[in-house]
Scaffold this motif. Structure first.
Motif, PDB file in Angstrom:
ATOM      1  N   TYR A 127       0.828  -1.208   0.000  1.00 34.50           N
ATOM      2  CA  TYR A 127       0.000   0.000   0.000  1.00 34.50           C
ATOM      3  C   TYR A 127       0.861   1.256   0.000  1.00 34.50           C
ATOM      4  CZ  TYR A 127      -3.552  -3.412   1.309  1.00 34.50           C
ATOM      5  OH  TYR A 127      -4.386  -4.506   1.340  1.00 34.50           O
ATOM      6  N   ALA A 128       2.066   1.180  -0.541  1.00 37.73           N
ATOM      7  CA  ALA A 128       2.976   2.324  -0.542  1.00 37.73           C
ATOM      8  C   ALA A 128       2.532   3.382  -1.535  1.00 37.73           C
ATOM      9  CB  ALA A 128       4.397   1.865  -0.872  1.00 37.73           C
ATOM     10  N   GLY A 129       2.733   4.644  -1.149  1.00 36.17           N
ATOM     11  CA  GLY A 129       2.418   5.768  -2.022  1.00 36.17           C
ATOM     12  C   GLY A 129       3.614   6.180  -2.859  1.00 36.17           C
ATOM     13  N   PHE A 130       3.616   7.465  -3.310  1.00 35.06           N
ATOM     14  CA  PHE A 130       4.585   7.904  -4.299  1.00 35.06           C
ATOM     15  C   PHE A 130       5.311   9.177  -3.864  1.00 35.06           C
ATOM     16  CE2 PHE A 130       0.246   7.335  -6.032  1.00 35.06           C
ATOM     17  CZ  PHE A 130       0.329   6.014  -6.430  1.00 35.06           C
ATOM     18  N   ALA A 131       6.526   9.307  -4.351  1.00 35.26           N
ATOM     19  CA  ALA A 131       7.210  10.590  -4.453  1.00 35.26           C
ATOM     20  C   ALA A 131       7.500  10.785  -5.935  1.00 35.26           C
ATOM     21  CB  ALA A 131       8.501  10.598  -3.647  1.00 35.26           C
ATOM     22  N   LYS A 154      -9.202  -8.865   2.488  1.00 34.59           N
ATOM     23  CA  LYS A 154      -9.523  -7.813   3.459  1.00 34.59           C
ATOM     24  C   LYS A 154      -9.049  -6.433   3.004  1.00 34.59           C
ATOM     25  CE  LYS A 154      -9.418 -10.540   7.752  1.00 34.59           C
ATOM     26  NZ  LYS A 154      -8.751 -10.640   9.083  1.00 34.59           N
ATOM     27  N   GLY A 155      -8.179  -6.400   2.021  1.00 33.27           N
ATOM     28  CA  GLY A 155      -7.594  -5.142   1.579  1.00 33.27           C
ATOM     29  C   GLY A 155      -8.469  -4.412   0.586  1.00 33.27           C
ATOM     30  N   MET A 156      -8.210  -3.114   0.433  1.00 37.83           N
ATOM     31  CA  MET A 156      -8.930  -2.285  -0.534  1.00 37.83           C
ATOM     32  C   MET A 156      -7.924  -1.389  -1.251  1.00 37.83           C
ATOM     33  SD  MET A 156     -12.375  -1.302   1.607  1.00 37.83           S
ATOM     34  CE  MET A 156     -13.081  -2.517   2.749  1.00 37.83           C
ATOM     35  N   ILE A 157      -8.399  -0.411  -2.002  1.00 35.64           N
ATOM     36  CA  ILE A 157      -7.518   0.504  -2.725  1.00 35.64           C
ATOM     37  C   ILE A 157      -7.240   1.673  -1.793  1.00 35.64           C
ATOM     38  CG2 ILE A 157      -7.214   1.892  -4.811  1.00 35.64           C
ATOM     39  CD1 ILE A 157      -9.174   0.033  -6.219  1.00 35.64           C
ATOM     40  N   TRP A 158      -6.145   1.571  -1.043  1.00 39.03           N
ATOM     41  CA  TRP A 158      -5.867   2.501   0.040  1.00 39.03           C
ATOM     42  C   TRP A 158      -4.765   3.500  -0.261  1.00 39.03           C
ATOM     43  CZ3 TRP A 158      -6.194  -2.177   3.811  1.00 39.03           C
ATOM     44  CH2 TRP A 158      -7.515  -2.340   4.246  1.00 39.03           C
ATOM     45  N   VAL A 159      -4.095   3.390  -1.395  1.00 38.18           N
ATOM     46  CA  VAL A 159      -3.019   4.326  -1.722  1.00 38.18           C
ATOM     47  C   VAL A 159      -3.623   5.675  -2.114  1.00 38.18           C
ATOM     48  CG1 VAL A 159      -1.029   4.773  -3.190  1.00 38.18           C
ATOM     49  CG2 VAL A 159      -1.555   2.428  -2.480  1.00 38.18           C
ATOM     50  N   HIS A 160      -3.146   6.751  -1.498  1.00 42.72           N
ATOM     51  CA  HIS A 160      -3.706   8.084  -1.738  1.00 42.72           C
ATOM     52  C   HIS A 160      -3.365   8.588  -3.134  1.00 42.72           C
ATOM     53  CE1 HIS A 160      -4.115   9.276   2.796  1.00 42.72           C
ATOM     54  NE2 HIS A 160      -4.392   7.992   2.592  1.00 42.72           N
ATOM     55  N   PRO A 161      -4.290   9.308  -3.788  1.00 38.56           N
ATOM     56  CA  PRO A 161      -3.999   9.908  -5.095  1.00 38.56           C
ATOM     57  C   PRO A 161      -2.940  10.996  -4.977  1.00 38.56           C
ATOM     58  CG  PRO A 161      -6.367  10.036  -4.556  1.00 38.56           C
ATOM     59  CD  PRO A 161      -5.654   9.623  -3.317  1.00 38.56           C
ATOM     60  N   VAL A 162      -2.188  11.221  -6.052  1.00 35.61           N
ATOM     61  CA  VAL A 162      -1.198  12.296  -6.122  1.00 35.61           C
ATOM     62  C   VAL A 162      -1.263  12.932  -7.504  1.00 35.61           C
ATOM     63  CG1 VAL A 162       1.278  12.792  -6.279  1.00 35.61           C
ATOM     64  CG2 VAL A 162       0.411  11.421  -4.386  1.00 35.61           C
ATOM     65  N   VAL A 163      -1.243  14.268  -7.557  1.00 32.59           N
ATOM     66  CA  VAL A 163      -1.114  15.000  -8.816  1.00 32.59           C
ATOM     67  C   VAL A 163       0.253  15.668  -8.840  1.00 32.59           C
ATOM     68  CG1 VAL A 163      -1.952  16.921 -10.209  1.00 32.59           C
ATOM     69  CG2 VAL A 163      -3.591  15.394  -9.096  1.00 32.59           C
ATOM     70  N   SER A 164       1.041  15.382  -9.864  1.00 30.98           N
ATOM     71  CA  SER A 164       2.359  15.997 -10.027  1.00 30.98           C
ATOM     72  C   SER A 164       2.720  16.005 -11.507  1.00 30.98           C
ATOM     73  CB  SER A 164       3.421  15.225  -9.236  1.00 30.98           C
ATOM     74  OG  SER A 164       4.686  15.829  -9.360  1.00 30.98           O
ATOM     75  N   GLY A 165       3.260  17.121 -11.968  1.00 32.88           N
ATOM     76  CA  GLY A 165       3.657  17.213 -13.371  1.00 32.88           C
ATOM     77  C   GLY A 165       2.497  17.058 -14.335  1.00 32.88           C
ATOM     78  N   GLY A 166       1.310  17.488 -13.908  1.00 33.29           N
ATOM     79  CA  GLY A 166       0.126  17.372 -14.759  1.00 33.29           C
ATOM     80  C   GLY A 166      -0.439  15.972 -14.850  1.00 33.29           C
ATOM     81  N   LYS A 167       0.088  15.048 -14.047  1.00 35.17           N
ATOM     82  CA  LYS A 167      -0.374  13.663 -14.061  1.00 35.17           C
ATOM     83  C   LYS A 167      -1.016  13.294 -12.725  1.00 35.17           C
ATOM     84  CE  LYS A 167       1.523  13.030 -18.130  1.00 35.17           C
ATOM     85  NZ  LYS A 167       2.134  14.384 -18.302  1.00 35.17           N
ATOM     86  N   LEU A 168      -2.053  12.486 -12.799  1.00 33.95           N
ATOM     87  CA  LEU A 168      -2.694  11.912 -11.622  1.00 33.95           C
ATOM     88  C   LEU A 168      -2.194  10.486 -11.479  1.00 33.95           C
ATOM     89  CD1 LEU A 168      -4.882  11.634  -9.370  1.00 33.95           C
ATOM     90  CD2 LEU A 168      -6.523  11.085 -11.196  1.00 33.95           C
ATOM     91  N   TYR A 169      -1.560  10.196 -10.326  1.00 33.01           N
ATOM     92  CA  TYR A 169      -1.025   8.866 -10.065  1.00 33.01           C
ATOM     93  C   TYR A 169      -1.935   8.122  -9.091  1.00 33.01           C
ATOM     94  CZ  TYR A 169       3.189  10.600 -12.320  1.00 33.01           C
ATOM     95  OH  TYR A 169       4.077  11.122 -13.244  1.00 33.01           O
ATOM     96  N   LEU A 170      -2.271   6.890  -9.470  1.00 34.04           N
ATOM     97  CA  LEU A 170      -3.113   6.024  -8.655  1.00 34.04           C
ATOM     98  C   LEU A 170      -2.482   4.636  -8.628  1.00 34.04           C
ATOM     99  CD1 LEU A 170      -6.537   7.099 -10.211  1.00 34.04           C
ATOM    100  CD2 LEU A 170      -5.733   7.714  -7.928  1.00 34.04           C
ATOM    101  N   ARG A 171      -2.796   3.889  -7.569  1.00 34.18           N
ATOM    102  CA  ARG A 171      -2.195   2.563  -7.445  1.00 34.18           C
ATOM    103  C   ARG A 171      -3.149   1.576  -6.806  1.00 34.18           C
ATOM    104  NH1 ARG A 171       3.496   0.957  -4.338  1.00 34.18           N
ATOM    105  NH2 ARG A 171       3.358  -1.287  -4.744  1.00 34.18           N
ATOM    106  N   ASP A 172      -3.155   0.370  -7.339  1.00 31.26           N
ATOM    107  CA  ASP A 172      -3.853  -0.761  -6.733  1.00 31.26           C
ATOM    108  C   ASP A 172      -2.873  -1.926  -6.702  1.00 31.26           C
ATOM    109  OD1 ASP A 172      -5.623  -2.635  -5.757  1.00 31.26           O
ATOM    110  OD2 ASP A 172      -6.768  -2.834  -7.625  1.00 31.26           O
ATOM    111  N   GLN A 173      -2.187  -2.084  -5.538  1.00 33.47           N
ATOM    112  CA  GLN A 173      -1.164  -3.118  -5.382  1.00 33.47           C
ATOM    113  C   GLN A 173      -0.070  -3.006  -6.451  1.00 33.47           C
ATOM    114  OE1 GLN A 173      -1.048  -5.353  -2.638  1.00 33.47           O
ATOM    115  NE2 GLN A 173      -2.669  -4.013  -1.895  1.00 33.47           N
ATOM    116  N   SER A 192       5.371   6.036   1.925  1.00 31.11           N
ATOM    117  CA  SER A 192       5.861   6.665   0.691  1.00 31.11           C
ATOM    118  C   SER A 192       7.338   7.005   0.861  1.00 31.11           C
ATOM    119  CB  SER A 192       5.085   7.948   0.390  1.00 31.11           C
ATOM    120  OG  SER A 192       3.706   7.703   0.244  1.00 31.11           O
ATOM    121  N   PRO A 193       8.145   6.867  -0.179  1.00 28.94           N
ATOM    122  CA  PRO A 193       9.535   7.309  -0.091  1.00 28.94           C
ATOM    123  C   PRO A 193       9.600   8.833   0.022  1.00 28.94           C
ATOM    124  CG  PRO A 193       9.161   5.919  -2.020  1.00 28.94           C
ATOM    125  CD  PRO A 193       7.828   6.306  -1.487  1.00 28.94           C
ATOM    126  N   THR A 194      10.733   9.339   0.498  1.00 29.35           N
ATOM    127  CA  THR A 194      10.984  10.777   0.561  1.00 29.35           C
ATOM    128  C   THR A 194      12.249  11.072  -0.224  1.00 29.35           C
ATOM    129  OG1 THR A 194       9.917  11.013   2.713  1.00 29.35           O
ATOM    130  CG2 THR A 194      11.504  12.708   2.089  1.00 29.35           C
TER     131      THR A 194
END
Length: 409
Positions: A60-64, A379-398, A113-115
């Motif tokens: 469930y890791a997010g993005f940098a 038991k899991g769901m789509i829990w990774v938070h959305p991110v907008v960067s560089g005009g792109k919307l990033y989403l993740r499901d596993q 999420s990485p930093t």
């Protein structure tokens, strides 16, 4: 006249400040992108998909997002990796070991999420291994573990994203040696640990603010919310915030006012850090029972999902409810950019664009994420938070990482 060149490290630093997304919830951890000129209305089918990477690992890791690279974490077999992906094509650039696999009944793998700071990446594995890597190629610089600091892995694993502030990288091992710990970001040498504050770690990420003449690090646990001095780890103030089961959302701060919230029926609390770091409670209620989807503060109003009433808008200063909407979209995560709110429903993967408007719900498009993983824990769901960067919307499901064009160009 000699030609004028900026050093490469300075160019990277300027790039991060300008438009990138270097850590969880952005550089200031407010979860509001500074980008403008984005789409204010989506086509019926949603924004155009730019690419899909089908192999960023489980978890469930997010993005940098910095420069031309998206950084995340993912589990492959029994190892967690920091993974770098080309932001233009979605192709993997490199993968480097972060630590052993966290196993969990809601799904295995990393949760943070990485930093990215300059030419380095800092990442926390699910079992509490903190690594520092070269951003360009993933080469390891140093690593340490939360258990070496007296920390114990929380029930759902270590979920916080490391905070880089000045020359320090700060994390939350929790435990008798100190709730927070700071390291020299270049060498990994421990600089201090907050011995006056010894709550166990929960799942929130630290924020850094300038207030009352000091750089304050604010963090939330199951027992309390507190501020420590970034210079030496000394406790500046602490106030009770009793949680239940798990305490997850990142605190919000504006003009000396702090807002914290948690799920499992706990609700929210807001207080003022007055002169001398005296705490004055402003309000507490169950009008924002935010579990783990996060909250954003836009022009004096706070938005997020409350387990009590659904998507909710509060007046930040007073806590008064401006509106609530439960029928149009279920529980999920939130992100803000260019005056809009990007909402992601956890059960279905439905993504909705609405205005950040205290007068009510004004929808400007929706779509459902497709395809969706077949590897997610039941038991899991789509829990990774959305991110907008560089005009792109990033989403993740596993293992599936998506990029969508929301640039309006």
């Amino acid at each position: 006249m000699k030609p004028f060149f900026l050093p490469a490290f300075l160019l990277l630093s300027l790039s991060v400040q300008a438009a990138d997304w270097p850590t969880f919830r952005g550089a200031d951890r407010k979860d509001i992108s500074s980008e403008t000129g984005l789409l204010k209305k989506w086509p019926a089918s949603g924004p155009k998909q730019v690419w899909l990477n089908k192999d960023v690992g489980l978890g469930y890791a997010g993005f940098a997002v910095v420069g031309d690279t998206v950084y995340t974490l993912g589990a492959r077999d029994v190892v967690e990796y920091v993974i770098a992906v080309d932001a233009a094509t979605g192709k993997e650039k490199w993968a480097a070991e972060a630590g052993a696999l966290l196993t969990n009944g809601w799904g295995d793998g990393p949760r943070s999420s990485p930093t990215v700071d300059g030419d380095k990446v800092y990442a926390m594995g699910g079992k509490g291994t903190l690594v520092c890597l070269n951003a360009a190629d993933g080469k390891e610089i140093w690593r340490t573990t939360m258990d070496s600091l007296g920390g114990k892995v929380p029930g759902w694993g270590y979920c916080e994203s490391p905070l880089v502030d000045g020359n320090l990288v700060i994390v939350t091992p929790g435990g008798a040696q100190g709730t927070l710990a700071a390291f020299d970001k270049a060498t990994g040498k421990k600089v201090w640990q907050s011995a006056e504050w010894t709550d166990p770690a929960q799942y929130s990420s630290i924020i850094a603010v300038d207030h009352n003449g000091a750089r304050q690090l604010i963090q939330l646990t199951m027992q309390s919310v507190a501020g420590v001095n970034a210079a030496d780890g000394k406790l500046l103030w602490k106030t009770e915030f009793p949680g239940k089961t798990a305490v997850i959302p990142t605190p919000l701060f504006q003009d000396g006012q702090v807002f914290v919230a948690a799920g499992y029926g706990v609700g929210c609390k807001s207080f003022k850090i007055k002169a001398g770091n005296e705490i004055e409670e402003l309000y507490a209620s169950t009008d924002m029972v935010n579990h783990h989807g996060g909250m954003v503060l836009v022009e004096g109003h706070l938005y997020g999902y409350s387990d009590k009433a659904g998507w909710t808008c509060l007046d930040f200063k007073t806590g008064a409810v401006k509106w609530a909407e439960k029928k149009l979209l279920g529980k999920g995560a939130i992100h803000s950019a260019d005056g809009m709110l990007y909402l992601l429903e956890e059960k279905t993967g439905t993504v909705v664009l609405i205005e950040a408007n205290p007068k009510g719900w004004e929808e400007h498009g929706r779509f459902t994420l497709q395809p969706q993983t077949t590897q997610r824990n039941p038991k899991g769901m789509i829990w990774v938070h959305p991110v907008v960067s560089g005009g792109k919307l990033y989403l993740r499901d596993q293992e599936l990482l998506f990029s969508f064009d929301v640039s309006g160009k």
